[in-house]
Design a protein around this motif. Structure first.
Motif, mmCIF file in Angstrom:
data_model
loop_
_atom_site.group_PDB
_atom_site.id
_atom_site.type_symbol
_atom_site.label_atom_id
_atom_site.label_comp_id
_atom_site.label_asym_id
_atom_site.label_seq_id
_atom_site.Cartn_x
_atom_site.Cartn_y
_atom_site.Cartn_z
ATOM 1 N N SER A 36 4.749 6.005 -14.639
ATOM 2 C CA SER A 36 4.973 7.109 -14.063
ATOM 3 C C SER A 36 4.842 7.449 -12.810
ATOM 4 O O SER A 36 3.646 6.896 -12.279
ATOM 5 C CB SER A 36 4.988 8.655 -14.791
ATOM 6 O OG SER A 36 3.405 8.720 -14.838
ATOM 7 N N LEU A 37 5.567 8.088 -11.581
ATOM 8 C CA LEU A 37 5.266 7.980 -10.483
ATOM 9 C C LEU A 37 5.395 9.576 -10.050
ATOM 10 O O LEU A 37 6.100 10.576 -10.354
ATOM 11 C CB LEU A 37 6.240 7.470 -9.294
ATOM 12 C CG LEU A 37 6.057 7.623 -8.034
ATOM 13 C CD1 LEU A 37 4.838 6.923 -7.430
ATOM 14 C CD2 LEU A 37 7.371 6.976 -7.364
ATOM 15 N N SER A 38 4.265 10.065 -9.375
ATOM 16 C CA SER A 38 4.375 11.410 -8.728
ATOM 17 C C SER A 38 4.140 11.517 -7.449
ATOM 18 O O SER A 38 3.439 10.919 -6.925
ATOM 19 C CB SER A 38 3.244 12.181 -9.432
ATOM 20 O OG SER A 38 1.790 12.034 -8.996
ATOM 21 N N VAL A 70 0.522 10.529 -3.623
ATOM 22 C CA VAL A 70 1.100 9.904 -4.515
ATOM 23 C C VAL A 70 0.483 9.177 -5.461
ATOM 24 O O VAL A 70 -0.653 8.646 -5.147
ATOM 25 C CB VAL A 70 1.726 8.657 -3.288
ATOM 26 C CG1 VAL A 70 2.837 7.808 -4.392
ATOM 27 C CG2 VAL A 70 2.844 9.396 -2.290
ATOM 28 N N ALA A 71 0.934 9.343 -6.609
ATOM 29 C CA ALA A 71 0.135 8.772 -7.621
ATOM 30 C C ALA A 71 0.827 7.926 -8.690
ATOM 31 O O ALA A 71 2.195 8.327 -8.853
ATOM 32 C CB ALA A 71 -0.613 9.767 -8.585
ATOM 33 N N LEU A 72 0.551 6.862 -8.888
ATOM 34 C CA LEU A 72 1.224 5.819 -9.982
ATOM 35 C C LEU A 72 0.281 5.565 -11.252
ATOM 36 O O LEU A 72 -0.795 5.329 -10.848
ATOM 37 C CB LEU A 72 1.578 4.486 -9.230
ATOM 38 C CG LEU A 72 1.983 3.343 -10.101
ATOM 39 C CD1 LEU A 72 3.389 3.744 -10.656
ATOM 40 C CD2 LEU A 72 2.136 2.089 -9.370
ATOM 41 N N ASN A 73 0.895 5.647 -12.233
ATOM 42 C CA ASN A 73 0.002 5.734 -13.681
ATOM 43 C C ASN A 73 0.650 5.237 -14.606
ATOM 44 O O ASN A 73 1.758 5.429 -14.781
ATOM 45 C CB ASN A 73 -0.296 7.339 -14.032
ATOM 46 C CG ASN A 73 -1.311 8.024 -13.166
ATOM 47 O OD1 ASN A 73 -2.225 7.842 -13.110
ATOM 48 N ND2 ASN A 73 -0.726 8.978 -12.501
ATOM 49 N N LYS A 74 -0.243 4.114 -15.273
ATOM 50 C CA LYS A 74 0.538 3.433 -16.496
ATOM 51 C C LYS A 74 -0.356 3.403 -17.409
ATOM 52 O O LYS A 74 -1.573 2.938 -17.267
ATOM 53 C CB LYS A 74 0.948 1.942 -16.104
ATOM 54 C CG LYS A 74 1.603 1.301 -17.126
ATOM 55 C CD LYS A 74 1.638 -0.053 -16.967
ATOM 56 C CE LYS A 74 2.340 -0.990 -17.935
ATOM 57 N NZ LYS A 74 1.671 -0.900 -19.269
ATOM 58 N N PRO A 75 -0.259 4.161 -18.485
ATOM 59 C CA PRO A 75 -1.250 3.997 -19.519
ATOM 60 C C PRO A 75 -1.429 2.777 -20.348
ATOM 61 O O PRO A 75 -0.440 2.049 -20.140
ATOM 62 C CB PRO A 75 -0.753 5.143 -20.524
ATOM 63 C CG PRO A 75 0.727 5.302 -20.190
ATOM 64 C CD PRO A 75 0.773 5.042 -18.879
ATOM 65 N N ALA A 80 -3.376 4.277 -9.664
ATOM 66 C CA ALA A 80 -3.159 4.065 -8.112
ATOM 67 C C ALA A 80 -2.730 5.482 -7.467
ATOM 68 O O ALA A 80 -2.307 6.175 -8.112
ATOM 69 C CB ALA A 80 -2.321 3.019 -7.630
ATOM 70 N N ALA A 81 -3.777 5.604 -6.358
ATOM 71 C CA ALA A 81 -3.461 6.920 -5.763
ATOM 72 C C ALA A 81 -3.473 6.883 -4.189
ATOM 73 O O ALA A 81 -4.171 6.045 -3.915
ATOM 74 C CB ALA A 81 -4.370 7.932 -6.073
ATOM 75 N N TYR A 82 -2.586 7.382 -3.454
ATOM 76 C CA TYR A 82 -2.545 7.402 -2.024
ATOM 77 C C TYR A 82 -2.414 8.651 -1.432
ATOM 78 O O TYR A 82 -1.480 9.711 -2.091
ATOM 79 C CB TYR A 82 -1.448 6.485 -1.501
ATOM 80 C CG TYR A 82 -1.110 6.717 0.140
ATOM 81 C CD1 TYR A 82 -2.106 6.180 0.916
ATOM 82 C CD2 TYR A 82 -0.058 7.386 0.557
ATOM 83 C CE1 TYR A 82 -1.978 6.256 2.406
ATOM 84 C CE2 TYR A 82 -0.092 7.660 1.929
ATOM 85 C CZ TYR A 82 -0.846 7.011 2.736
ATOM 86 O OH TYR A 82 -0.448 7.305 4.204
ATOM 87 N N THR A 83 -3.273 9.050 -0.277
ATOM 88 C CA THR A 83 -3.148 10.347 0.116
ATOM 89 C C THR A 83 -3.098 10.283 1.605
ATOM 90 O O THR A 83 -3.786 9.848 2.367
ATOM 91 C CB THR A 83 -4.473 11.244 -0.252
ATOM 92 O OG1 THR A 83 -4.398 11.272 -1.593
ATOM 93 C CG2 THR A 83 -4.423 12.597 0.338
ATOM 94 N N TRP A 84 -2.370 11.085 2.280
ATOM 95 C CA TRP A 84 -2.153 11.263 3.963
ATOM 96 C C TRP A 84 -2.587 12.522 4.045
ATOM 97 O O TRP A 84 -1.628 13.517 3.530
ATOM 98 C CB TRP A 84 -0.762 10.728 4.144
ATOM 99 C CG TRP A 84 -0.219 10.814 5.603
ATOM 100 C CD1 TRP A 84 -1.345 10.790 6.537
ATOM 101 C CD2 TRP A 84 0.709 11.018 6.525
ATOM 102 N NE1 TRP A 84 -0.782 10.691 8.002
ATOM 103 C CE2 TRP A 84 0.766 11.096 7.627
ATOM 104 C CE3 TRP A 84 1.974 11.283 5.732
ATOM 105 C CZ2 TRP A 84 1.546 11.313 8.769
ATOM 106 C CZ3 TRP A 84 3.010 11.662 6.811
ATOM 107 C CH2 TRP A 84 2.848 11.412 8.096
ATOM 108 N N ALA A 85 -3.399 12.736 4.714
ATOM 109 C CA ALA A 85 -3.837 14.254 4.789
ATOM 110 C C ALA A 85 -4.540 14.460 6.277
ATOM 111 O O ALA A 85 -4.598 13.526 7.054
ATOM 112 C CB ALA A 85 -5.034 14.348 3.611
#
Length: 311
Positions: free
Chosen positions: A23-25, A82-87, A96-101
């Motif tokens: 899943s991608l958020s 942005v977050a990518l999750n695979k159980p 995985a997670a990426y933040t531009w802040a």
């Protein structure tokens, strides 16, 4: 009476199901603090006024800093996350997670803190990038059960089956810097001085004596009665970023039907990458813009072996 502040927060999130159970958020997250508490030194003086210009010196002969605690400060934070999750399925777990802040404030210490500029006519100089602002942050973690030889027989299958690998990778940009300068010519009690920007900011990327991180000729001291042209926490002048790579290799040995022996080999900071502190940002220093140390949170490569029995 104490002016109590308040915090506002908001977010907007989009999620999407992907193939392979992933899943991608994608989201925007923001916060804002109004009237955050802090100290204000009201025994200040304006440029060129020195001790005689301090408000309490004029009345009582007091030269020491004198603070009032109230809701003076503000903060702001905006980010793309942005977050990518695979159980765990089909032998693979992935996160995985990426933040531009961008984080803004008037002082980094929450609650019990002062500011760099106390005169009301320059108080606005305090609002700048937070000292902990990191524009980009990326993290990745995974566990993978290697499928080789899983259903095979024979010597080769016995050697290559039941292996697993995992890892953690992180990378983020450095924090911003304030280019300080002597305040002798400014002579404004309760107010900081910064350097003048006199040239292009050029990142040289050096570390160690005589090898500056940024070209120091871009800044100069000030001999006039005025504030420097640079502000607090300049976003174009950042400490070195960090990246770190940890890995693990595991082999499982079944012992009977209900007992497993697991042999582990783990490496922390696998590439032995140093994590440097920021450069000297005092324009009056002989080592201006030079990095001379690594962070205390920067261990060299460590390798660990272990065994675990599970039942």
């Amino acid at each position: 009476t104490l002016d109590r502040g308040y915090i506002q927060s908001w977010n907007l999130l989009f999620e999407r199901r992907l193939p392979w159970d992933a899943s991608l958020s994608l989201g925007y997250v923001g916060t804002k603090t109004t009237d955050a508490t802090g100290f204000w030194n009201f025994n200040y003086a304006n440029p060129g006024e020195g001790q005689e210009g301090q408000i309490l010196y004029q009345r009582f002969g007091r030269t020491a800093s004198t603070h009032r605690f109230d809701g003076w400060n503000k903060t702001g934070y905006h980010s793309l996350q942005v977050a990518l999750n695979k159980p765990f399925s089909q032998g693979l777990f992935l996160k995985a997670a990426y933040t531009w802040a961008k984080a803004m404030n008037e002082t980094d210490d929450e609650g019990w803190s002062g500011v760099s500029w106390n005169s009301p006519n320059v108080f606005f100089r305090n609002y700048a990038l937070a000292g902990y602002d990191r524009a980009h942050t990326f993290q990745l973690g995974f566990v993978y059960e290697v499928p080789w030889g899983r259903d095979g027989d024979g010597v080769l299958a016995a050697i290559i089956k039941d292996w697993s690998i995992n890892g953690m990778f992180s990378a983020f940009t450095g924090t911003p810097n304030t280019i300080g300068a002597p305040g002798d010519s400014l002579d404004a009690r309760g107010n900081a001085q910064t350097a003048d920007l006199v040239g292009d900011i050029v990142k040289l990327g050096g570390t160690g004596p005589g090898d500056p991180w940024y070209d120091p000729s871009a800044w100069a001291e000030i001999t006039e009665v005025r504030y420097g042209t640079t502000g607090r926490n300049v976003g174009a002048v950042r400490d070195p970023g960090w990246w770190n790579n940890d890995r693990g290799l595991f082999r499982r040995f079944p012992v009977g039907e209900r007992v497993n022996l697991e042999i582990r080999a783990e490496a922390f900071n696998l590439t032995n990458t140093p994590h440097f502190n920021g450069p000297n940002t005092d324009v009056n220093s002989g080592s201006f813009m030079t990095i001379t140390s690594t962070s205390g949170n920067s261990p060299e490569r460590q390798i660990r072996f272990g065994a675990r029995v599970s039942f």
